[in-house]
Motif scaffolding. Structure first.
Motif, short mmCIF file in Angstrom:
data_model
loop_
_atom_site.label_atom_id
_atom_site.label_comp_id
_atom_site.label_asym_id
_atom_site.label_seq_id
_atom_site.Cartn_x
_atom_site.Cartn_y
_atom_site.Cartn_z
N ASN A 4 -27.84 -5.95 38.62
CA ASN A 4 -26.37 -5.84 38.66
C ASN A 4 -25.65 -7.08 38.16
OD1 ASN A 4 -27.04 -7.54 40.70
ND2 ASN A 4 -26.03 -6.43 42.35
N GLU A 5 -26.38 -8.12 37.73
CA GLU A 5 -25.73 -9.34 37.25
C GLU A 5 -25.71 -9.38 35.72
OE1 GLU A 5 -27.59 -12.68 39.06
OE2 GLU A 5 -26.89 -12.19 41.07
N LYS A 236 -20.32 -8.56 40.13
CA LYS A 236 -21.47 -7.83 40.63
C LYS A 236 -21.04 -6.46 41.14
CE LYS A 236 -23.86 -12.04 42.08
NZ LYS A 236 -24.39 -12.80 43.21
#
Length: 261
Positions: A4-5, A236
């Motif tokens: 998710n980064e 994020k």
């Protein structure tokens, strides 16, 4: 690197645009024009809801400005000195006391702290153990001792849940009363989505009910909001958010909740 980064990864590899800050500033400057355009464009119920929201925002803004302007606080005291003499321990009460107002930062922190713990349903009806549990009267040895209980309210158990051996099981959670999804309403977006349950965070009735995963009115649950596409300030993707149950699931046959934002 976590999946998710991806925004941070892109920025580390390629950097930001040269006009990134300028574009961000302009986007914020356009917010006022966008709000004005929406206010003129919306019709019917949507216009009423939008006007109500903007009205609340303006009131909050005026309160914040007033807090900034407030400098001194005067306590109530007599405007004229009284003719009757006062005892020494009451002399200081006759004079008006000047005190500096609390700084805006402290007030803001207190307001944020209070808002953090505010929920849509602050009070709920208490549920007794007689209503929550039903004594199991089947079986040769169980009927004599009566130490087993069946939970009569809806419950949530994780996907990796396995029952204890029947001999040692104390509380029975019926399969027909187990829920995996909830109808969650986002208060700001005014949309309702069916989201999977992750856990039961707090049941206001009792810590034991929280541990058993009982779903009653006012219970704080954690739901998977990855489908909504919510993102944190750092970019994020938000996975789980808390919500409060607003209905009686045992009566309605479904779990309705409001997202805590």
């Amino acid at each position: 690197m976590p999946q998710n980064e991806y925004i941070e990864r892109w920025q580390k590899l390629h950097g930001k645009r040269l006009d990134h800050d300028e574009r961000k500033r302009k986007r914020l400057a356009r917010e006022g024009h966008k709000q004005s355009q929406n206010a003129q464009k919306f019709h019917g119920l949507r216009a009423k809801l939008y006007a109500k929201k903007r009205h609340a925002e303006k009131i909050q803004m005026r309160k914040t400005i007033k807090k900034h302007e407030q400098k001194n606080i005067k306590s109530d005291g007599p405007s004229e000195p009284s003719a009757n003499p006062l005892p020494p321990y009451l002399l200081d009460r006759s004079l008006p006391n000047n005190a500096k107002a609390l700084s805006t930062a402290i007030k803001q922190k207190r307001a944020e702290k209070a808002a953090k713990f505010s929920v849509p349903l602050p009070k709920v009806r208490g549920i007794s153990e007689e209503e929550m549990f039903k004594v199991v009267k089947t079986g040769k040895k169980t009927a004599k001792k009566g130490w087993k209980r069946v939970i009569t309210k809806p419950t949530f158990v994780g996907s990796d849940f396995t029952r204890r051996p029947v001999k040692y099981e104390r509380f029975i959670r019926p399969m027909g009363l187990r829920y995996k999804k909830a109808n969650v309403t986002h208060p700001e977006l005014a949309v309702t989505v069916q989201l999977p349950l992750l856990s039961v965070k707090k049941n206001p009735q009792s810590p034991m009910y929280t541990q058993l995963g009982v779903l009653t009115k006012g219970t704080i649950i954690e739901v998977n909001v990855s489908e909504l596409g919510m993102v944190t300030v750092s970019g994020k993707v938000v996975w789980g958010r808390w919500a409060q149950i607003t209905n009686n699931p045992e009566n309605d046959g479904c779990v309705n909740a409001v997202l805590l934002v």
